[in-house]
Design a protein around this motif. Structure first.
Motif, PDB file in Angstrom:
ATOM      1  N   CYS A 102      99.661   3.465 -30.301  1.00  0.00           N
ATOM      2  CA  CYS A 102     100.698   3.186 -31.202  1.00  0.00           C
ATOM      3  C   CYS A 102     100.466   1.882 -32.233  1.00  0.00           C
ATOM      4  O   CYS A 102     100.743   2.015 -33.419  1.00  0.00           O
ATOM      5  CB  CYS A 102     101.913   3.056 -30.331  1.00  0.00           C
ATOM      6  N   ILE A 103      99.761   0.960 -31.559  1.00  0.00           N
ATOM      7  CA  ILE A 103      99.513  -0.190 -32.350  1.00  0.00           C
ATOM      8  C   ILE A 103      98.499   0.165 -33.316  1.00  0.00           C
ATOM      9  O   ILE A 103      98.619  -0.200 -34.578  1.00  0.00           O
ATOM     10  CB  ILE A 103      98.888  -1.449 -31.409  1.00  0.00           C
ATOM     11  N   GLY A 104      97.397   0.935 -33.057  1.00  0.00           N
ATOM     12  CA  GLY A 104      96.651   1.272 -34.151  1.00  0.00           C
ATOM     13  C   GLY A 104      97.265   2.289 -35.246  1.00  0.00           C
ATOM     14  O   GLY A 104      96.751   1.978 -36.285  1.00  0.00           O
ATOM     15  N   ALA A 105      98.042   3.245 -34.984  1.00  0.00           N
ATOM     16  CA  ALA A 105      98.696   3.978 -35.907  1.00  0.00           C
ATOM     17  C   ALA A 105      99.568   2.853 -36.724  1.00  0.00           C
ATOM     18  O   ALA A 105      99.523   3.015 -38.014  1.00  0.00           O
ATOM     19  CB  ALA A 105      99.777   5.059 -35.274  1.00  0.00           C
ATOM     20  N   LEU A 106     100.320   1.885 -36.244  1.00  0.00           N
ATOM     21  CA  LEU A 106     100.946   1.091 -37.163  1.00  0.00           C
ATOM     22  C   LEU A 106     100.206   0.271 -37.830  1.00  0.00           C
ATOM     23  O   LEU A 106     100.586  -0.048 -39.205  1.00  0.00           O
ATOM     24  CB  LEU A 106     102.027   0.183 -36.131  1.00  0.00           C
ATOM     25  N   ALA A 107      99.106  -0.053 -37.320  1.00  0.00           N
ATOM     26  CA  ALA A 107      98.123  -1.046 -38.096  1.00  0.00           C
ATOM     27  C   ALA A 107      97.744  -0.284 -39.399  1.00  0.00           C
ATOM     28  O   ALA A 107      97.505  -0.629 -40.355  1.00  0.00           O
ATOM     29  CB  ALA A 107      97.278  -1.574 -37.448  1.00  0.00           C
TER      30      ALA A 107
ATOM     31  N   LEU B   5      95.858   3.149 -17.080  1.00  0.00           N
ATOM     32  CA  LEU B   5      94.958   3.187 -18.367  1.00  0.00           C
ATOM     33  C   LEU B   5      95.906   4.207 -19.205  1.00  0.00           C
ATOM     34  O   LEU B   5      95.742   4.115 -20.522  1.00  0.00           O
ATOM     35  CB  LEU B   5      93.675   3.623 -18.278  1.00  0.00           C
ATOM     36  N   ILE B   6      96.752   5.417 -18.869  1.00  0.00           N
ATOM     37  CA  ILE B   6      97.482   6.186 -19.558  1.00  0.00           C
ATOM     38  C   ILE B   6      98.473   5.327 -20.349  1.00  0.00           C
ATOM     39  O   ILE B   6      98.478   5.507 -21.758  1.00  0.00           O
ATOM     40  CB  ILE B   6      98.223   7.295 -18.692  1.00  0.00           C
ATOM     41  N   PRO B   7      99.298   4.405 -19.855  1.00  0.00           N
ATOM     42  CA  PRO B   7     100.334   3.594 -20.598  1.00  0.00           C
ATOM     43  C   PRO B   7      99.617   2.757 -21.558  1.00  0.00           C
ATOM     44  O   PRO B   7     100.120   2.588 -22.877  1.00  0.00           O
ATOM     45  CB  PRO B   7     101.109   2.969 -19.542  1.00  0.00           C
ATOM     46  N   VAL B   8      98.572   2.118 -21.085  1.00  0.00           N
ATOM     47  CA  VAL B   8      97.563   1.171 -22.069  1.00  0.00           C
ATOM     48  C   VAL B   8      97.065   1.860 -23.096  1.00  0.00           C
ATOM     49  O   VAL B   8      97.252   1.530 -24.265  1.00  0.00           O
ATOM     50  CB  VAL B   8      96.679   0.629 -21.129  1.00  0.00           C
ATOM     51  N   GLY B   9      96.649   3.101 -22.904  1.00  0.00           N
ATOM     52  CA  GLY B   9      96.218   3.839 -23.900  1.00  0.00           C
ATOM     53  C   GLY B   9      97.094   4.334 -24.961  1.00  0.00           C
ATOM     54  O   GLY B   9      96.969   4.241 -26.156  1.00  0.00           O
ATOM     55  N   VAL B  10      98.330   4.701 -24.656  1.00  0.00           N
ATOM     56  CA  VAL B  10      99.248   5.016 -25.398  1.00  0.00           C
ATOM     57  C   VAL B  10      99.754   3.863 -26.322  1.00  0.00           C
ATOM     58  O   VAL B  10     100.011   4.155 -27.710  1.00  0.00           O
ATOM     59  CB  VAL B  10     100.561   5.637 -24.711  1.00  0.00           C
TER      60      VAL B  10
END
Length: 221
Positions: free
Chosen positions: A201-206, A192-197
C-alpha cells in the motif's frame, strides 16, 4: 483450544515479584534483545493483567519518541545554521520543536493504545485463520506489547527506524510462536502477511505520488 502453559525456569524480569521496576525493565530489555526465545518461553501467555505489558511498551515508546524528537531538533538547528537563518527563524524553529515535544508527551500513549488494540485484533484474527491461535487474544496483546522494545532502536540516528522495524518482525514471529505454541512458519505468515500488505500500500501510494509530481512538472515545462 488452549494449550497448557509450561514456562521455563523463572518469570520474565518485568513481571517477577520482588524485582524493582527499573531493574526489571532493564533486564527484560536485555533478554528481549539477546535471548528473545527464552523471554517469550518464560512469559505467561495470560495473566489477566494488561497494565504491566502496556507500561513496559509505554516506557519504550516514550524513549524512542524522545530520541526521535531530539534528532529532529538537532537537524532543524543544523539546517538553520547551514542556510544562515537569523535569530527570528531559529526562534520559530525552537518554538515549533517545543510544540513537537508537547505532542510527543500527549500523543505517544494514545498512539500506543490504538496500535496495540488494532494490532492485537488483526494479528490474532490471522492466527485464528491459520489455526495457530492456541491461547486467548491476551497472549497476542502481550507479545505485541513486549515487542514494542523495538522503539528503543530510535536511539540510533538515521537507521534506527530500519533496525527497529526488522527487530519488531523478528520479535513478533518468535513471540507468537512461543506464546501460542505454534510453528515458526505459521507465526511468520501471521506477521508477514499484514506487513507485506502495508508495504504494498505504501509503495502504491508512493508510486502514485511520484506520477502526480512528474505530471505536474511536465505541465510546468
Amino acid at each position: 483450544m488452549t494449550t497448557p502453559y509450561e514456562p521455563t525456569e523463572g518469570a520474565i524480569p518485568w513481571e517477577a515479584p520482588g524485582v524493582s521496576p527499573v531493574q526489571g525493565w532493564l533486564d527484560s530489555v536485555k533478554l528481549l534483545v539477546t535471548a528473545a526465545t527464552d523471554f517469550f518461553r518464560r512469559m505467561a501467555p495470560t495473566t489477566g493483567n494488561y497494565l504491566k505489558p502496556f507500561l513496559f511498551a509505554l516506557v519504550c515508546a516514550y524513549i524512542g519518541a524522545l530520541f526521535g524528537w531530539i534528532y529532529n531538533m538537532v537537524f532543524q538547528v543544523s539546517l538553520g545554521a547551514l542556510f544562515g537563518l537569523r535569530d527570528a527563524g531559529m526562534l520559530s524553529g525552537l518554538v515549533g520543536g517545543g510544540m513537537g515535544l508537547i505532542g510527543v508527551i500527549f500523543f505517544t500513549p494514545i498512539g500506543l493504545v490504538l496500535g496495540l488494540i488494532v494490532g492485537t485484533l488483526v494479528f490474532h484474527l490471522l492466527l485464528v485463520l491459520l489455526k495457530a491461535a492456541t491461547q486467548p487474544w491476551e497472549a497476542t496483546f502481550r507479545v505485541l506489547a513486549y515487542a514494542s522494545v523495538n522503539n528503543l532502536a530510535q536511539v540510533v540516528p538515521v537507521l534506527g527506524w530500519l533496525i527497529g522495524f526488522l527487530l519488531w518482525i523478528y520479535l513478533a514471529i518468535v513471540g507468537f510462536r512461543e506464546a501460542h505454541r505454534t510453528t515458526t512458519g505459521k507465526a511468520a505468515l501471521a506477521v508477514l502477511i499484514p506487513v507485506g500488505v502495508l508495504c504494498l500500500c505504501i509503495g502504491a501510494l508512493a508510486a502514485l505520488g511520484g506520477l502526480a509530481l512528474l505530471g505536474a512538472l511536465r505541465r510546468i515545462e
